[in-house]
Enzyme design. Structure first.
Site, PDB file in Angstrom:
ATOM      1  CE1 TYR A  62       0.460   0.063  14.580  1.00  0.00           C
ATOM      2  CE2 TYR A  62       0.084   0.763  16.838  1.00  0.00           C
ATOM      3  CZ  TYR A  62      -0.337   0.089  15.709  1.00  0.00           C
ATOM      4  OH  TYR A  62      -1.551  -0.552  15.708  1.00  0.00           O
ATOM      5  CB  VAL A  78      -1.007   0.051   1.181  1.00  0.00           C
ATOM      6  CG1 VAL A  78      -2.069  -1.023   1.050  1.00  0.00           C
ATOM      7  CG2 VAL A  78      -0.302  -0.008   2.533  1.00  0.00           C
TER       8      VAL A  78
HETATM    9  P1  NAD Z   1      -1.482  -7.974  11.406  1.00  0.00           P
HETATM   10  O1  NAD Z   1      -0.027  -7.687  11.424  1.00  0.00           O
HETATM   11  O2  NAD Z   1      -1.928  -9.377  11.591  1.00  0.00           O
HETATM   12  O3  NAD Z   1      -2.160  -7.414  10.082  1.00  0.00           O
HETATM   13  C1  NAD Z   1      -1.634  -6.350   9.315  1.00  0.00           C
HETATM   14  C2  NAD Z   1      -1.703  -6.748   7.851  1.00  0.00           C
HETATM   15  O4  NAD Z   1      -1.231  -5.661   7.045  1.00  0.00           O
HETATM   16  C3  NAD Z   1      -0.787  -7.951   7.527  1.00  0.00           C
HETATM   17  O5  NAD Z   1      -1.489  -8.898   6.759  1.00  0.00           O
HETATM   18  C4  NAD Z   1       0.366  -7.326   6.755  1.00  0.00           C
HETATM   19  O6  NAD Z   1       0.968  -8.230   5.847  1.00  0.00           O
HETATM   20  C5  NAD Z   1      -0.332  -6.178   6.077  1.00  0.00           C
HETATM   21  N1  NAD Z   1       0.606  -5.097   5.696  1.00  0.00           N
HETATM   22  C6  NAD Z   1       1.526  -4.503   6.497  1.00  0.00           C
HETATM   23  N2  NAD Z   1       2.185  -3.561   5.794  1.00  0.00           N
HETATM   24  C7  NAD Z   1       1.665  -3.585   4.534  1.00  0.00           C
HETATM   25  C8  NAD Z   1       1.927  -2.841   3.353  1.00  0.00           C
HETATM   26  N3  NAD Z   1       2.857  -1.883   3.309  1.00  0.00           N
HETATM   27  N4  NAD Z   1       1.202  -3.115   2.242  1.00  0.00           N
HETATM   28  C9  NAD Z   1       0.237  -4.091   2.259  1.00  0.00           C
HETATM   29  N5  NAD Z   1      -0.049  -4.824   3.350  1.00  0.00           N
HETATM   30  C10 NAD Z   1       0.657  -4.562   4.478  1.00  0.00           C
HETATM   31  O7  NAD Z   1      -2.129  -7.033  12.543  1.00  0.00           O
HETATM   32  P2  NAD Z   1      -3.622  -6.905  13.044  1.00  0.00           P
HETATM   33  O8  NAD Z   1      -3.613  -7.078  14.494  1.00  0.00           O
HETATM   34  O9  NAD Z   1      -4.540  -7.716  12.214  1.00  0.00           O
HETATM   35  O10 NAD Z   1      -3.893  -5.360  12.776  1.00  0.00           O
HETATM   36  C11 NAD Z   1      -4.663  -4.892  11.676  1.00  0.00           C
HETATM   37  C12 NAD Z   1      -4.831  -3.385  11.786  1.00  0.00           C
HETATM   38  O11 NAD Z   1      -5.506  -3.065  13.015  1.00  0.00           O
HETATM   39  C13 NAD Z   1      -3.523  -2.617  11.796  1.00  0.00           C
HETATM   40  O12 NAD Z   1      -3.673  -1.450  11.036  1.00  0.00           O
HETATM   41  C14 NAD Z   1      -3.319  -2.270  13.245  1.00  0.00           C
HETATM   42  O13 NAD Z   1      -2.577  -1.075  13.403  1.00  0.00           O
HETATM   43  C15 NAD Z   1      -4.743  -2.109  13.730  1.00  0.00           C
HETATM   44  N6  NAD Z   1      -4.832  -2.347  15.184  1.00  0.00           N
HETATM   45  C16 NAD Z   1      -4.756  -3.622  15.690  1.00  0.00           C
HETATM   46  C17 NAD Z   1      -4.825  -3.806  17.061  1.00  0.00           C
HETATM   47  C18 NAD Z   1      -4.770  -5.173  17.701  1.00  0.00           C
HETATM   48  O14 NAD Z   1      -4.837  -5.279  18.925  1.00  0.00           O
HETATM   49  N7  NAD Z   1      -4.698  -6.268  16.955  1.00  0.00           N
HETATM   50  C19 NAD Z   1      -4.952  -2.705  17.919  1.00  0.00           C
HETATM   51  C20 NAD Z   1      -4.994  -1.432  17.369  1.00  0.00           C
HETATM   52  C21 NAD Z   1      -4.956  -1.272  15.993  1.00  0.00           C
END
Ligand code: NAD
Ligand code: UDP
Length: 334
Positions: free
Chosen positions: A151, A64
């Site tokens: 982050y 992205v």
């Molecule tokens: P995750 O790491 O499992 O998922 C993130 C996904 O984004 C992965 O599949 C990764 O390959 C993809 N990704 C990363 N950089 C990329 C790039 N440059 N281009 C394309 N794809 C890319 O993490 P998650 O826990 O599923 O988190 C998903 C979203 O929710 C994130 O944006 C995270 O910041 C947000 N979030 C999650 C939590 C939590 O507790 N899990 C809390 C706050 C925010």
């Protein structure tokens, strides 16, 4: 005359990740055509392999940080970003690029499609909060130059971009601030506390508490989060949020470790390691907006959610550890 009804199209950036894959499942169940874009930086094709042959599901390997064009979209969900401190600190510059350029590119996509864009923001925008619990009106206490800043500040500029696209171009943005979320499909090597403790307990390894374990987090099960996403995208176009999506039940990290030891029947010992820099001392969402505007609240308490998550991790190991599985299933349901 038969009328052909076309499925609305939703694009999920980061759809091969932990949360993204659950969102893809929900969108398919709700009748959407789903385009999942992901560069597999922290995600995995295993998370979406069950969807690969579905006629309404398409996977595109795309980063992205470069623009993406696709007409005909009804919804864009921007989840693409590493989320675990271990992963987002590994290449901090890339994390900041993903948070900024990724959000910019997904907003541009939503603007061109004149469609809704949901931004997965985070409770980390509150930093090490001085207000407790945290309402959306709190502007936070974030270190701009620390090891978590790529982050935290990345997600803050992401929110800024969303609001500027909304004010400048009328883009329909929906900002959700996600609090610690857990559930099946978290990666074993993810480094986050729930997956670390469960993996350590199942392997009878030491459970690593950072600091003295008195720091708190409020843990939300993934299905409650996905319900929040789906409610949020159905709000009026003028409603941007931010909205806290989290479960206000607050636990110390030590309580979490003890609960996981009990539920797994593990003999693991607790060991104490240094607390990482800028690790927030407490965190708990104020969920008034969730309740009064989205009319929902969390349904799955920690015990119930942990049992589902432990079962997932056990099944993963079950091929080579069948006897162990029998033992743990007994513990979990007694
Ligand atoms: P995750 O790491 O499992 O998922 C993130 C996904 O984004 C992965 O599949 C990764 O390959 C993809 N990704 C990363 N950089 C990329 C790039 N440059 N281009 C394309 N794809 C890319 O993490 P998650 O826990 O599923 O988190 C998903 C979203 O929710 C994130 O944006 C995270 O910041 C947000 N979030 C999650 C939590 C939590 O507790 N899990 C809390 C706050 C925010
Ligand atoms: N933590 C811990 N042991 C671990 C992993 C994490 O004690 O093996 C602590 C971590 O220091 C933090 C809390 O658990 O205080 C939540 O950490 P996580 O990385 O899951 O999420 P975040 O800090 O981003 O909320």
């Amino acid at each position: 005359m038969t009328q052909i009804v076309l499925s609305p199209v939703a694009l999920v950036a980061g759809g091969a990740g932990f949360i993204g894959s659950h969102l893809c499942d929900r969108l398919i169940d709700d009748g959407y055509k789903v385009i999942c874009i992901d560069n597999l930086y922290t995600g995995s094709l295993h998370n979406i392999e069950h969807l690969m042959s579905h006629p309404r599901f398409t996977f595109v390997n795309h980063d992205v940080t470069t623009p993406y064009d696709m007409p005909g979209l009804s919804l864009v969900f921007n989840l693409a970003c590493p989320a675990s401190p271990v992963h987002y600190q590994k290449d901090a510059v890339y994390t900041a690029k993903t948070a900024f350029l990724g959000t910019l590119n997904m907003l541009e996509l939503a603007r061109k499609n004149d469609c809704i864009m949901l931004q997965a923001s985070t409770s980390e925008v509150y930093g090490n909060p001085l207000v407790h619990p945290q309402p959306e009106t709190y502007w936070g206490n974030v270190n701009p130059i620390g090891i978590r800043s790529c982050y935290d500040e990345g997600k803050r500029i992401g929110e800024t971009l969303c609001m500027d696209y909304h004010r400048q171009y009328g883009t329909k943005v929906k900002i959700v601030r996600i609090f610690n979320t857990y559930g099946p499909r978290m990666a074993e090597d993810d480094g986050r506390v729930v997956s670390n403790f469960i993996t350590q307990a199942l392997r009878e390894e030491d459970i690593t508490i950072y600091g003295d374990g008195s720091q708190t987090r409020s843990f939300q099960y993934v299905s409650d989060l996905i319900n929040g996403f789906m409610k949020m995208v159905k709000t009026d176009d003028s409603f941007t949020g931010p909205v806290n999506l989290g479960n206000p039940e607050e636990y110390t990290v030590k309580q979490l470790a003890e609960t996981i030891i009990k539920l797994t029947g593990s003999h693991s010992r607790i060991v104490y390691k240094p607390l990482p820099q800028d690790d927030p001392i407490k965190r708990k969402p104020n969920i008034s907006i969730l309740k009064n505007k989205l009319y929902i609240e969390p349904q799955i308490n920690l015990r119930k959610g942990l049992i589902k998550t432990i079962n997932f991790f056990m099944t993963k190991h079950s091929n080579n550890k069948q006897n162990t599985e029998q033992k743990y299933v007994g513990h979990l349901y007694c």
